[in-house]
Structures are given as structure tokens and as C-alpha cells.
Motif scaffolding. Structure first.
Motif, PDB file in Angstrom:
ATOM      1  N   LEU A 179       0.827  -1.204   0.000  1.00 32.45           N
ATOM      2  CA  LEU A 179       0.000   0.000   0.000  1.00 32.45           C
ATOM      3  C   LEU A 179       0.861   1.253   0.000  1.00 32.45           C
ATOM      4  O   LEU A 179       0.555   2.250  -0.669  1.00 32.45           O
ATOM      5  CB  LEU A 179      -0.940  -0.002   1.206  1.00 32.45           C
ATOM      6  N   LEU A 180       1.950   1.206   0.787  1.00 38.44           N
ATOM      7  CA  LEU A 180       2.817   2.381   0.907  1.00 38.44           C
ATOM      8  C   LEU A 180       3.850   2.466  -0.210  1.00 38.44           C
ATOM      9  O   LEU A 180       4.568   3.466  -0.316  1.00 38.44           O
ATOM     10  CB  LEU A 180       3.536   2.345   2.267  1.00 38.44           C
ATOM     11  N   GLY A 181       3.939   1.417  -1.032  1.00 43.01           N
ATOM     12  CA  GLY A 181       4.900   1.421  -2.132  1.00 43.01           C
ATOM     13  C   GLY A 181       6.322   1.220  -1.666  1.00 43.01           C
ATOM     14  O   GLY A 181       7.268   1.706  -2.305  1.00 43.01           O
ATOM     15  N   ASN A 182       6.521   0.492  -0.534  1.00 43.53           N
ATOM     16  CA  ASN A 182       7.854   0.301   0.033  1.00 43.53           C
ATOM     17  C   ASN A 182       8.520  -0.998  -0.397  1.00 43.53           C
ATOM     18  O   ASN A 182       9.654  -1.268   0.016  1.00 43.53           O
ATOM     19  CB  ASN A 182       7.778   0.343   1.568  1.00 43.53           C
ATOM     20  N   ALA A 495      -9.619   5.014   3.628  1.00 39.47           N
ATOM     21  CA  ALA A 495      -8.181   4.769   3.457  1.00 39.47           C
ATOM     22  C   ALA A 495      -7.861   3.297   3.222  1.00 39.47           C
ATOM     23  O   ALA A 495      -6.752   2.965   2.798  1.00 39.47           O
ATOM     24  CB  ALA A 495      -7.420   5.276   4.681  1.00 39.47           C
ATOM     25  N   SER A 496      -8.807   2.394   3.457  1.00 42.07           N
ATOM     26  CA  SER A 496      -8.550   0.946   3.353  1.00 42.07           C
ATOM     27  C   SER A 496      -9.119   0.416   2.044  1.00 42.07           C
ATOM     28  O   SER A 496     -10.125  -0.295   2.031  1.00 42.07           O
ATOM     29  CB  SER A 496      -9.174   0.221   4.551  1.00 42.07           C
ATOM     30  N   PHE A 497      -8.451   0.732   0.954  1.00 39.89           N
ATOM     31  CA  PHE A 497      -9.025   0.368  -0.343  1.00 39.89           C
ATOM     32  C   PHE A 497      -8.732  -1.067  -0.750  1.00 39.89           C
ATOM     33  O   PHE A 497      -9.202  -1.510  -1.803  1.00 39.89           O
ATOM     34  CB  PHE A 497      -8.551   1.340  -1.436  1.00 39.89           C
ATOM     35  N   THR A 586     -10.987   7.294  -2.848  1.00 44.16           N
ATOM     36  CA  THR A 586     -10.807   8.731  -3.030  1.00 44.16           C
ATOM     37  C   THR A 586     -10.928   9.117  -4.505  1.00 44.16           C
ATOM     38  O   THR A 586     -11.004  10.301  -4.826  1.00 44.16           O
ATOM     39  CB  THR A 586      -9.434   9.184  -2.495  1.00 44.16           C
ATOM     40  N   GLY A 587     -10.907   8.114  -5.412  1.00 38.75           N
ATOM     41  CA  GLY A 587     -11.086   8.384  -6.832  1.00 38.75           C
ATOM     42  C   GLY A 587     -12.560   8.519  -7.189  1.00 38.75           C
ATOM     43  O   GLY A 587     -13.441   8.500  -6.326  1.00 38.75           O
TER      44      GLY A 587
END
Length: 632
Positions: A179-182, A495-497, A586-587
Motif C-alpha cells: 500500500l505504501l509502495g515500500n 483509506a482501506s481500499f 478517493t477516486g
């Protein structure tokens, strides 16, 4: 099929050369009457060919006993090849987005675009496969070569999913890190390897798709009284085999992936393709073939060049000998019967105007036969119909990728059974299977009472029904997505998509899935049958490629539309999410679906206009009515 001999100018009381004083408009009205026949034509296209569509064996020799070849048995061997190809195609399309996201650590949006490009390449490049089949190889050898390429691509993808060398490090890469792209991203060479074999697979599909439906239809005898009935049922069964392949991809392949991993899932597709290839070759003695008619692009180019060279020639010129055609029942093009002259695209008729200066041995780049000119006219007249199906393919592409993101936020439990998100696209396949199973027992009798058509609805009517239902499908998708998004925000899931909302069922998506499945049945099946019957005899693979190219353009259009929407509606500096934000909550996917609804309505109006103007080959009856034309 009836054949009527072309009358030579001598059979008429006067020829154009003797009518120089009569107005040009008179000649334009009566142009179809004036033919000049000659045996002096050079036969670079393969010489005269008697009985345009006479089937031959694999060695190119006429089949003496048709009862031992073709028919439904031969067609079922071909169904098997298409079933495996569709299984691999849909298996890759639905799983590759997740594979790139979870394994290669690529964002959802770029993964979806990569898959859209794969879908687009595999369909848009189908015109190459159709060209090779019609020009040089024939449909059998084109399928044989490209199905081998397809298998090589699937093998390469399987190796990518099996060997750790080809994927980035998966250690300490949980859902939060994704999710964070880490997570460690895939190296450029790893992505190049995956893209290379993915697009190789798409290229293999490009040679199969335009040929396999036509090759199956070639197995039926055009002289049979039940030919049209067989053809109608064949295309429905053909699409049923496509649907079965899709259902297997969305269920068994997904199950294998969950239980045994990505390597086993992609490997199962390669194994299925290998088995189908063997079955296809086993059926070789049963197949009926059509001789390739030479390069169709060369014939089209010759017509355009000849028409341009004679653009200033007058239909009332004293130098005019007549419209050029070879005599008797022969066609200068292998695999094609003669085609009657029509009054459409009169500017192209100048390519067939024989002037005194053309001499006894005319240059094919200065003088073309009427049949050759009419081939080009037919290709032009066919274009608007598949073009109007591009919008349907845009919707299908968006559903195949974006609706997976919707499903991730929803509860996919059915009682105690929990379906994987990637299984959700199986429901359009199931609806297609159900509709095709009931098509002849319910739809045809009911619609026959309304339309009076022996098959319930004409090919173009079926395409129109499909386009209309697709509008309902995408409109409902917009309504439900608005409700889903508002529900997620209201209940604290914004926030939990990637977390499913337990009280909102994913099965609300079934409405849009089932509607788009109905749209596919009517639109795509009707289009395939329409293109096969209306395309020139020696260009039927090219005609079938029109449908695939429309599908490819739909995939590319979806990618382009997504890119435009992301750039126009999103602003990272201002902190404004785009309609296609990776966080779907959010989209504004609902805005995209409503935009597609508006575009689909406009497209449907364009289709109604094009369909109203189009005349089927059987209706295009020239004024003199004396030409040798194969009535399809």
C-alpha cells in the motif's frame, strides 16, 4: 448459390464507345451494364479460378469426396484450439494485473495499462495474421505457426513466475508495504523480460484470432441448403467455446494460483495450449482449406493506384472500351468468385475503366477487374460497423481491469464460500454460457414473431441489441460505484481500499457483469457472422480481423482515456486525487463510467445511422442483374 454469366458489350444494342454523344450522367447510371471481357489479362494473382470458393485439401488439390472432410467434426477440433487460446488470453488478462502488483511490485494503474496494451496488441495486430492467411499461408498454416509462437510466450511467462531470478525480492513485503509502495520494485531488465514474453504471447494470439473463426466456418458446404443455418449455429457455438475458455481461466486457473502459486497457474495455461495444439494437428486430415488469393493489400493498392491514374478519365469518353472483367465463370483471384458491380464509391470504378490506350495486355497497376474493385468497395463499406463496436470493447476492457479494484473493497462471500476477487469476471462468462444455451429455445422463437426474420434477428440487429445493452451495463456500473464509494466513506473505509467491507456484497457487480455478457453475445457473435458472410471470398480472414482490430482499438482507447483522465483530473501538488486514483475510495470511478455511458449513447446513434445505410450482399442487386456474383 446461383451464378449468372456476365454479358459482354456485344450483347447490348450499343456500347459506351458508340454512345459518346450521350450525357455523362446517363453513362454513370448505366455504368454497370458495360463490361469488356478479355482472355489477355496477365494472371499474376493466380490465374483464373473456377468455382471461387471450392475447398481443397492441405496440398491444394480439389477434394473429390466432401463427405469425408469438414462438417461439425472438423469444426470441433478447431473449437478446442480456440478454447485453449481464450483460456490463456483471459487467464493472463485477469491474473497479470495482480501478478504485476503483488509480485513485480508495480502500481495498479501501470499494471492495468500494461495489460490493456497486451490486449490491444494481441487484437490490433490481428490484421497481420489475416493478411498472411489470405495472401500466402492459408488459414491452417497461419494458425499452426502462430499457435506455436503463443506456446513459446506462455512458456517464457511461466519461467518468469517460477524462477526467483526474474522477480524482485519478496522478503518483508506485506500488504502494508504494498500500500505504501515500500516493496523492492522489479529491475528494468526483469520487466523487459516479462513484457517481452507477454507481448510475444499477444503476437501469437494475433495470428490465431482472425483465422480460427473463418477456418471453422470454411468446413461447411456453401452449396448446402442448410448452409446459413449451420453458419448461424457455428458462430454461436464458436463463441460458446470462447466463453468456456474464459470460465476455466476465471475459476480453475485462479484456484491453481491460490493453491500452488503463480508458476503453476501460468504453467497450466501453457500445458492447455500445448494439448490444444496437438488436437488441432490431429484433425488435419479432416480439414477443408481455401486457396490463398494472393496479397489482398497488393490488390487494394492496385485499385487505388489505377483509380488515381485515371482520375481525369471520363465515363463518356470516346476512348472508353468498357468496364474490365475476365470472361465466363472465372475469377482472376484465387479463392474468390466474381462480384457484381455496384454504384457505390464511383471514383474507384475508374480503376476498371478500360481505355483504348490500355492495349491487349493491360498493366494491373493501370487496369483492374470489376471484382477487384468491388473487393475494395466491400472492405470500405464494412468499416463503419466494426468501428462502432470499439466503444463496447472500451467498456469490456475497463470492466476487466477496474472492476477488479472495486471487488477488492467488497465482500465476496457466498454463504460460507469465499470467492477470490480474480474470480469475479467469471460471471459475464456464465451469463454468456446461459444465454447461448437458451438462445435457440427462447430468444429466436420470440424475436421471430416480432421481426419475421428466420433467425430471430439479422446480424446487424443483433449487433445493435448488444450495443444497447452495453449502455445499460455501464450506466448501472456508474450508479453502483457512486453508492459503493459513498458507503466506504460513510463507514470509515476511505483509506482501506484493499480491505473488504463486510456488509457490502460484491455480488452487486453481477448486474453490470451479466448485462455486459448479454451485450457480448449479441454484438460480438453477430459481428463475426456478419463479417464472415459479407467479406469478399478471398479476404475473409481480413474481414474477421476487423472485429479483432476493433477490440484492439478498444483496449488502446481505454489506456489512452485512462491516461488523459489521470492527467486532467489529478493534481499531486494540490493534493487532488484523479478519478482513477490507486485508492479507489478517493477516486471517482463513477464519473468515468458515466462518461463512458454518454460516449456509448453517441456511438449507438452512429451505429444506427451506419446500419440503416448498409445493404447486405444479397440486397446489392445491380441494375442489369446479369452478372456472375456469389450471393452470400
Amino acid at each position: 448459390m446461383e451464378s449468372m454469366e456476365i454479358k459482354s458489350p456485344g450483347d447490348f444494342p450499343e456500347t459506351p464507345a458508340r454512345l459518346g454523344g450521350i450525357s455523362d450522367s446517363f453513362h454513370r447510371k448505366k455504368l454497370g451494364m458495360y463490361f469488356i471481357e478479355s482472355d489477355d489479362r496477365r494472371t499474376a494473382m493466380g490465374g483464373g479460378y473456377v468455382g471461387g470458393t471450392t475447398p481443397v485439401n492441405i496440398r491444394g488439390k480439389p477434394i473429390t469426396d466432401l463427405s469425408k472432410t469438414g462438417g461439425w467434426i472438423a469444426a470441433f477440433f478447431i473449437f478446442g484450439n480456440e478454447m485453449a487460446e481464450r483460456m490463456a488470453y483471459f487467464g493472463l488478462s485477469v491474473n497479470m494485473v495482480a501478478f504485476m502488483f503483488y509480485v513485480m511490485h508495480r502500481p495498479f494503474s501501470s499494471s492495468a495499462n500494461a495489460v490493456n496494451n497486451f490486449l490491444g496488441i494481441s487484437q490490433a495486430s490481428s490484421v497481420l495474421g489475416g493478411f498472411l492467411a489470405d495472401a500466402y499461408l492459408g488459414r491452417y498454416w497461419t494458425i499452426a505457426i502462430f499457435t506455436t509462437i503463443y506456446l513459446a510466450g506462455l512458456t517464457g511467462i511461466t519461467l518468469c513466475a517460477t524462477m526467483s531470478t526474474f522477480v524482485p525480492n519478496q522478503d518483508q513485503c506485506g500488504q502494508l508495504s504494498l500500500l505504501l509502495g515500500n516493496c523492492e520494485p522489479a529491475k528494468p531488465w526483469q520487466m523487459m523480460y516479462l513484457y517481452g514474453f507477454l507481448y510475444l504471447t499477444g503476437f501469437g494470439a494475433a495470428g490465431i484470432r482472425p483465422c480460427v473463426s473463418s477456418f471453422g466456418a470454411d468446413q461447411f458446404d456453401e452449396r448446402s441448403r442448410d448452409y446459413k443455418s449451420h453458419l448461424d449455429r457455428y458462430f454461436n457455438l464458436f463463441y460458446l467455446s470462447v466463453t468456456i475458455g474464459a470460465i476455466v481461466a476465471f475459476t480453475m486457473v485462479v484456484y491453481i494460483q491460490m493453491k500452488h502459486g503463480w508458476g503453476s497457474a501460468f504453467g497450466s495455461l501453457a500445458i492447455a495450449m500445448g494439448i490444444s495444439n496437438m488436437l488441432f494437428f490431429v484433425g488435419t486430415p479432416l480439414y477443408r482449406h481455401r486457396l490463398p488469393g494472393g496479397s489482398p493489400l497488393t490488390r487494394v493498392a492496385q485499385v487505388l493506384v489505377a483509380a488515381f491514374r485515371k482520375r481525369n478519365a471520363s465515363f463518356s469518353s470516346s476512348e472508353l472500351v468498357g468496364l474490365y472483367e475476365v470472361p465466363g465463370k472465372r475469377s482472376v483471384i484465387k479463392g474468390s468468385g466474381k462480384i457484381a458491380h455496384t454504384d457505390d464509391f464511383r471514383c474507384l470504378d475508374k480503376a476498371a475503366l478500360q481505355l483504348k490506350e490500355d492495349g491487349a495486355d493491360p498493366n494491373p497497376w493501370r487496369l483492374c477487374t470489376v471484382t477487384q474493385v468491388e473487393e475494395v468497395k466491400i472492405l470500405l463499406k464494412l468499416l463503419p460497423i466494426p468501428a462502432c463496436t470499439i466503444m463496447l470493447n472500451v467498456i469490456l476492457t475497463e470492466f476487466l481491469t477496474l472492476s477488479v479494484q472495486q471487488a477488492y473493497t467488497l465482500n465476496t462471500h457466498m454463504g460460507r464460500l469465499k470467492l477470490p476477487v480474480t474470480c469475479m469476471p467469471v460471471f459475464p462468462g456464465l451469463s454468456i454460457f446461459l444465454i447461448l444455451s437458451l438462445y435457440y429455445s427462447i430468444f429466436v422463437p420470440l424475436s421471430r414473431r416480432i421481426t419475421g426474420h428466420p433467425h430471430g434477428a439479422s446480424q446487424l440487429q443483433r449487433v445493435g441489441i448488444g450495443l444497447a445493452v452495453s449502455i445499460l451495463s455501464v450506466a448501472w456500473a456508474g450508479v453502483f460505484e457512486r453508492y459503493r464509494r459513498n458507503y466506504a466513506i460513510k463507514h470509515g473505509y476511505e483509506a482501506s481500499f484493499l480491505s473488504p467491507m463486510p456488509d457490502l456484497s460484491a455480488y452487486w457487480l453481477l448486474i453490470q457483469y451479466c448485462l455486459i455478457g448479454i451485450a457480448e453475445v449479441f454484438c460480438i457473435v453477430g459481428l463475426l457472422e456478419f463479417l464472415y458472410q459479407e467479406a469478399p471470398d478471398a479476404m475473409r480472414s481480413i474481414g474477421s480481423a476487423y472485429a479483432a482490430v476493433a477490440g484492439g482499438f478498444g483496449c488502446f482507447a481505454a489506456s489512452i482515456l485512462n491516461s488523459i483522465i489521470k492527467s486532467v483530473t489529478g493534481d499531486t501538488k494540490a493534493g487532488r486525487s484523479s478519478w482513477l486514483s490507486q485508492n479507489i475510495n478517493t477516486g471517482r470511478f463513477d464519473y468515468l463510467y458515466w462518461l463512458l455511458t454518454v460516449l456509448s449513447v453517441i456511438n449507438f446513434c452512429a451505429f444506427l445511422y451506419s446500419a440503416q445505410k448498409y445493404k447486405y450482399g444479397e440486397e446489392r442487386d445491380p441494375e442489369n442483374g446479369e452478372q456472375n456474383v456469389t450471393m452470400r
